[in-house]
Design a protein around this motif. Structure first.
Motif, mmCIF file in Angstrom:
data_model
loop_
_atom_site.group_PDB
_atom_site.id
_atom_site.type_symbol
_atom_site.label_atom_id
_atom_site.label_comp_id
_atom_site.label_asym_id
_atom_site.label_seq_id
_atom_site.Cartn_x
_atom_site.Cartn_y
_atom_site.Cartn_z
ATOM 1 N N HIS A 65 67.832 84.566 -41.928
ATOM 2 C CA HIS A 65 66.893 85.489 -42.349
ATOM 3 C C HIS A 65 65.465 84.669 -41.086
ATOM 4 C CE1 HIS A 65 63.492 86.717 -45.989
ATOM 5 N NE2 HIS A 65 62.160 86.029 -44.777
ATOM 6 N N HIS A 67 61.798 86.156 -38.621
ATOM 7 C CA HIS A 67 60.612 86.605 -38.379
ATOM 8 C C HIS A 67 60.847 85.990 -37.468
ATOM 9 C CE1 HIS A 67 59.569 87.364 -42.685
ATOM 10 N NE2 HIS A 67 60.484 86.395 -43.018
ATOM 11 N N ARG A 74 49.433 80.435 -35.374
ATOM 12 C CA ARG A 74 48.656 79.575 -37.044
ATOM 13 C C ARG A 74 48.438 78.113 -36.960
ATOM 14 N NH1 ARG A 74 51.394 84.482 -39.769
ATOM 15 N NH2 ARG A 74 50.712 83.441 -41.994
ATOM 16 N N TYR A 87 47.765 79.181 -49.939
ATOM 17 C CA TYR A 87 48.579 80.056 -48.377
ATOM 18 C C TYR A 87 48.068 81.738 -48.988
ATOM 19 C CZ TYR A 87 52.286 83.336 -46.661
ATOM 20 O OH TYR A 87 53.100 84.204 -46.114
ATOM 21 N N TYR A 137 55.224 92.417 -38.267
ATOM 22 C CA TYR A 137 53.855 92.319 -38.422
ATOM 23 C C TYR A 137 53.565 93.291 -37.206
ATOM 24 C CZ TYR A 137 54.874 87.364 -39.340
ATOM 25 O OH TYR A 137 55.595 85.765 -39.996
ATOM 26 N N HIS A 170 55.651 94.924 -45.284
ATOM 27 C CA HIS A 170 55.615 93.259 -45.716
ATOM 28 C C HIS A 170 53.923 92.272 -45.877
ATOM 29 C CE1 HIS A 170 56.084 89.428 -43.054
ATOM 30 N NE2 HIS A 170 55.944 88.823 -44.395
ATOM 31 N N PHE A 207 58.773 92.164 -49.079
ATOM 32 C CA PHE A 207 57.683 91.450 -49.731
ATOM 33 C C PHE A 207 57.390 91.743 -51.002
ATOM 34 C CE2 PHE A 207 54.652 87.706 -49.231
ATOM 35 C CZ PHE A 207 54.709 87.085 -49.357
ATOM 36 N N HIS A 235 61.892 90.247 -50.031
ATOM 37 C CA HIS A 235 61.536 88.642 -50.533
ATOM 38 C C HIS A 235 60.749 89.027 -51.700
ATOM 39 C CE1 HIS A 235 61.636 88.366 -45.543
ATOM 40 N NE2 HIS A 235 61.082 87.962 -46.058
ATOM 41 N N GLN A 238 59.430 83.934 -54.323
ATOM 42 C CA GLN A 238 58.885 83.511 -53.898
ATOM 43 C C GLN A 238 57.662 82.785 -54.277
ATOM 44 O OE1 GLN A 238 57.222 84.602 -49.915
ATOM 45 N NE2 GLN A 238 56.938 81.606 -49.185
ATOM 46 N N HIS A 258 64.492 83.468 -51.109
ATOM 47 C CA HIS A 258 62.983 83.055 -50.935
ATOM 48 C C HIS A 258 63.524 82.591 -52.564
ATOM 49 C CE1 HIS A 258 60.881 82.696 -47.838
ATOM 50 N NE2 HIS A 258 60.818 83.803 -48.055
ATOM 51 N N ASP A 310 64.165 81.136 -41.935
ATOM 52 C CA ASP A 310 63.005 82.452 -42.649
ATOM 53 C C ASP A 310 61.823 81.915 -41.256
ATOM 54 O OD1 ASP A 310 61.112 84.009 -43.664
ATOM 55 O OD2 ASP A 310 59.752 82.168 -45.247
ATOM 56 N N ASN A 312 59.334 81.832 -38.409
ATOM 57 C CA ASN A 312 57.751 82.369 -38.854
ATOM 58 C C ASN A 312 57.221 81.632 -38.648
ATOM 59 O OD1 ASN A 312 56.063 82.374 -41.269
ATOM 60 N ND2 ASN A 312 58.115 82.340 -42.092
ATOM 61 N N PRO A 313 55.825 82.317 -38.409
ATOM 62 C CA PRO A 313 54.538 81.608 -38.068
ATOM 63 C C PRO A 313 53.371 81.284 -38.589
ATOM 64 C CG PRO A 313 53.856 83.449 -37.178
ATOM 65 C CD PRO A 313 55.553 83.766 -38.001
ATOM 66 N N THR A 315 54.421 80.098 -42.296
ATOM 67 C CA THR A 315 55.357 79.836 -43.828
ATOM 68 C C THR A 315 56.498 78.787 -43.392
ATOM 69 O OG1 THR A 315 56.795 81.572 -44.583
ATOM 70 C CG2 THR A 315 54.513 81.341 -45.335
#
Ligand code: NIG
Ligand code: FE
Length: 400
Positions: A65, A67, A74, A87, A137, A170, A207, A235, A238, A258, A310, A312-313, A315
């Motif tokens: 998993h 991204h 970020r 968040y 994205y 997403h 998601f 997803h 979560q 998650h 996971d 990703n930028p 989380t």
């Protein structure tokens, strides 16, 4: 295309506790990308020899998993969260996933590949041979397709096996604000058919969350994915309990990921469908979440648990799968054996490769990691200390 490994102390990760115990020194014959013989006795062959000198050999690790493909950064949101902004609030103000969408839409396939390679290199250094990469994205036909093409192109730059997942559902793209159902229709009528037709992804993810899509929208996407012969992932649970995990199980999903807020009924649903529970301790840690996934209940129902970055930028900006093994132990109370199963056999199952990847066994793909360690628990124990000697991907030796 033949190779023989000698003096390999194998941690096979086959079923049963023996699968976690290092073997006595063995020989492994690799032909055409597969392991064809594993024995303590000498194997008669002209194949090129690689002496493992008693090093540990595990299945190549599988990050099921990520991204990995995105543009932008970020770090600013990290600072905002540290000042107390949640968040969900950042997302509601047009930051979060949408800020990465804006940057990703501006990037070309080549730029996305260039940006992803250092992240991929981090994963490879942690012994990874297979990586799942999601879109999500882009959020438009062209941009989702562009992300999936970039993900697949990574295989042309590094020795690694990439599996792609369409995550068009997403977040709601800015041009569809207030029209989430219309976007879901666009995903189902245009994006999924095109991605299936061009074979750009083998599964579809959603998601399912208050900041993502509701249960009915998630089900609409799952139905559509199924009609197009694509596998299903979610997803789910979560940030809250919407029932997305049970829905994923009802559609025979490969994995529900998650799941911090999952209840016992959800766990039961996973057990009944054989869906893998994928735990993502990097996101738990980075969001400073306090609700832990129901590990004891998952164990009680014998649900296979996978573990992934996971990466990703927003989380989980972590490109190291062994760091996740450490976090799986320290944050979720997994044993080092469970974490290693989580990044090998169970991660393979989460990608639909239970029969060909994630174990050192004859007939399986020759995807291996060779380590300078004495005991497999070391993989969960240390962080930042290089332990990888080499990887083997489809029988090709990589000293990267
Ligand atoms: O897996 N949960 C949804 N998606 C990502 C976060 C993506 C982002 O914030 O950019 C995740 O945590
Ligand atoms: Fe994710």
């Amino acid at each position: 295309m033949e190779l023989i490994l000698t003096n390999a102390r194998i941690v096979s990760m086959q079923a049963g506790s023996a699968g976690y115990q290092p073997s006595e020194p063995m020989n492994v014959l690799i032909q055409n990308g597969q392991m064809t013989a594993i024995s303590t006795k000498a194997i008669d062959t002209d194949a090129k020899r690689i002496d493992c000198s008693g090093k540990l050999v595990t299945p190549g690790l599988i990050d099921c998993h990520t991204h990995l493909i995105y543009a932008g950064n970020r770090a600013n949101e990290f600072e905002m969260r540290l000042q107390g902004m949640p968040y969900q609030t950042i997302a509601a103000q047009g930051g979060g996933i949408i800020s990465t969408v804006k940057a990703t839409r501006r990037a070309s396939v080549d730029e996305l590949v260039e940006l992803a390679l250092p992240r991929l290199d981090g994963l490879l250094k942690s012994g990874v041979t297979s990586v799942e990469v999601k879109s999500g994205y882009g959020l438009s036909l062209n941009d989702e397709v562009k992300m999936l093409r970039a993900a697949k192109a990574l295989e042309n730059h590094r020795r690694v096996k990439i599996t792609t997942t369409l995550l068009a559902a997403h977040a709601l793209p800015p041009e569809y604000i207030g029209r989430a159902d219309d976007y879901i229709e666009h995903v189902c009528q245009t994006i999924i058919p095109q991605v299936a037709e061009e074979k750009l992804a083998t599964s579809v993810d959603v998601f399912c969350e208050s900041v993502g899509f509701n249960l009915a929208q998630t089900e609409r996407v799952f139905q559509c994915a199924q009609t197009h012969g694509l596998q299903i992932k979610g997803h789910t649970e979560q940030l809250s309990n919407l029932g997305g995990t049970a829905l994923t199980a009802r559609y025979q999903g490969l994995s529900a990921d998650h799941i911090e807020y999952l209840d016992e009924n959800g766990v039961k649903a996973l057990a009944e469908s054989g869906t893998v529970a994928t735990l993502l301790p990097g996101a738990f840690y980075f969001l400073r979440e306090t609700q832990k996934p129901p590990v004891a209940t998952l164990r009680a129902y014998q649900v296979p648990m996978a573990l992934a970055t996971d990466m990703n930028p927003g989380t989980s900006p972590f490109a190291d799968l062994t760091l996740m093994m450490n976090m799986g132990c320290t944050l979720f109370g997994l044993t080092p054996e469970e974490t290693l199963r989580g990044v090998t056999v169970h991660a393979a199952k989460a990608l639909g490769f239970a029969e060909t990847r994630g174990q050192v066994a004859t007939g399986f793909d020759a995807d291996l990691a060779i380590w300078n360690i004495d005991h497999p628990a070391d993989l969960s124990y240390q962080v930042g200390v290089p332990r990888l000697h080499a990887r083997i991907v489809d029988g090709a030796f990589c000293h990267d």
